[in-house]
Scaffold this active site. Structure first.
Site, PDB file in Angstrom:
ATOM      1  N   LYS A 157      71.963   8.895   4.720  1.00  0.00           N
ATOM      2  CA  LYS A 157      73.162   9.386   4.040  1.00  0.00           C
ATOM      3  C   LYS A 157      74.226   9.543   5.106  1.00  0.00           C
ATOM      4  O   LYS A 157      74.003  10.204   6.127  1.00  0.00           O
ATOM      5  CB  LYS A 157      72.815  10.729   3.404  1.00  0.00           C
TER       6      LYS A 157
HETATM    7  P1  FBP Z   1      79.031  17.100  -0.669  1.00  0.00           P
HETATM    8  O1  FBP Z   1      78.991  15.914  -1.598  1.00  0.00           O
HETATM    9  O2  FBP Z   1      79.502  18.333  -1.352  1.00  0.00           O
HETATM   10  O3  FBP Z   1      79.794  16.767   0.588  1.00  0.00           O
HETATM   11  O4  FBP Z   1      77.528  17.374  -0.267  1.00  0.00           O
HETATM   12  C1  FBP Z   1      76.914  16.616   0.724  1.00  0.00           C
HETATM   13  C2  FBP Z   1      76.520  17.487   1.886  1.00  0.00           C
HETATM   14  O5  FBP Z   1      75.910  16.758   2.923  1.00  0.00           O
HETATM   15  C3  FBP Z   1      75.629  18.633   1.491  1.00  0.00           C
HETATM   16  O6  FBP Z   1      74.299  18.228   1.425  1.00  0.00           O
HETATM   17  C4  FBP Z   1      75.933  19.635   2.553  1.00  0.00           C
HETATM   18  O7  FBP Z   1      75.775  20.919   2.103  1.00  0.00           O
HETATM   19  C5  FBP Z   1      77.364  19.377   2.835  1.00  0.00           C
HETATM   20  O8  FBP Z   1      77.663  18.082   2.432  1.00  0.00           O
HETATM   21  C6  FBP Z   1      77.664  19.482   4.301  1.00  0.00           C
HETATM   22  O9  FBP Z   1      78.998  19.789   4.411  1.00  0.00           O
HETATM   23  P2  FBP Z   1      79.750  19.804   5.778  1.00  0.00           P
HETATM   24  O10 FBP Z   1      80.085  18.370   6.044  1.00  0.00           O
HETATM   25  O11 FBP Z   1      80.965  20.624   5.504  1.00  0.00           O
HETATM   26  O12 FBP Z   1      78.854  20.402   6.814  1.00  0.00           O
END
Ligand code: FBP
Length: 273
Positions: free
Chosen positions: A185
């Site tokens: 991812k």
């Molecule tokens: P989102 O689609 O809300 O971005 O979620 C994906 C994710 O990777 C989550 O699993 C995780 O909580 C968040 O984004 C991490 O966010 P950040 O990039 O602010 O640390």
């Protein structure tokens, strides 16, 4: 040809998540990563949003052991569960946010009925060494139990000026491939052309786009997902752009049509406007 048991288990579980080699995974670990401020007032109860996600047809859920245990009667037996085994809070001093800590163990993910585990590696972080240690320990144990390991391959650290720079994202993705991730991812690089190179860099390991902060115009988010799909990605892992949308169920339906049915953005935009 006969495969060893854990190899068979991993193949079966991967197929459950990527049924046609594509998937929309609902990410819901924000309560720890960002805090409850991320949730709209009426969606603080995880049972509500997890029910909507399942009823609307997401392919899998990625969350923490705590949320999975509070909602087991909703997802159990219906949908693959991916347990995220690393985490950090945004309460930490800023520099320490470049480290993802242990947030559960593979044996707990197995015990609760998970189909995969996930862990973040901030490639380029001051704590890369510690996170690699954690990643390899998770990957090794997961492999023993036949569970695929999804890596959130996020380039991040004081030496990285722009974490969305296509070359930086490609580097993180390649490092994820070389560290044995079964699914990756990563960030959207802003264009179909640049993301195609990211996909090529993954050399066949499935690539999922990370949703990111909620777009002001939800149709723009659909365009981003369409562009990564055109670039050859396998789907997306989306949190905020779903659970912060006024109608999460319809956002999920629109995304599923783009990911699995190759629909154009114009054909599904009405669902999210
Ligand atoms: P989102 O689609 O809300 O971005 O979620 C994906 C994710 O990777 C989550 O699993 C995780 O909580 C968040 O984004 C991490 O966010 P950040 O990039 O602010 O640390």
């Amino acid at each position: 040809m006969r495969h060893v048991y854990n190899d068979i288990g991993k193949r079966i579980r991967l197929k459950k998540i990527l049924r046609d080699d594509k998937a929309l995974i609902f990410a819901f670990d924000h309560g720890v990563e960002h805090g409850p401020k991320d949730f709209p007032e009426d969606r603080i109860d995880p049972r509500k949003i997890i029910s909507i996600a399942i009823d609307s047809g997401v392919d899998a859920i990625m969350t923490t052991l705590g949320i999975a245990s509070l909602t087991y009667d909703i997802w159990g037996g219906k949908i693959p569960m991916i347990i995220k085994l690393t985490g950090k809070t945004s309460l930490r001093p800023e520099k320490e946010r470049l480290l993802q800590s242990v947030f559960g163990y593979v044996r707990e993910a197995v015990a609760i009925g998970a189909d995969a585990v996930a862990a973040t590696v901030y490639w380029g972080s001051e704590y890369e060494d510690v996170m690699l240690d954690r990643w390899f320990s998770i990957r090794l144990t997961a492999e023993r139990y036949g569970l695929p390991a999804l890596q959130l391959a996020y380039p991040r650290g004081s030496a990285i000026k722009n974490m969305y720079d296509p070359e930086v994202v490609r580097y993180g993705v390649r490092a994820a491939v070389e560290s044995g991730a079964d699914l990756i991812k990563t960030y959207y690089t802003g264009s179909e052309e640049s993301f195609r190179r990211v996909v090529e860099t993954a050399a066949g390991v499935p690539i999922l786009m990370s949703g990111g902060a909620t777009r002001e115009d939800p149709v723009d988010f659909l365009r981003d997902v369409k562009s990564v799909m055109r670039a050859g990605a396998n789907g997306a892992v989306v949190g905020r752009n779903i659970f912060q949308h006024k109608d999460p169920g319809n956002m999920i339906k629109a995304l599923l049509k783009i990911i699995h049915e190759d629909k154009e953005v114009d054909e599904v935009a009405h669902l999210v406007e």
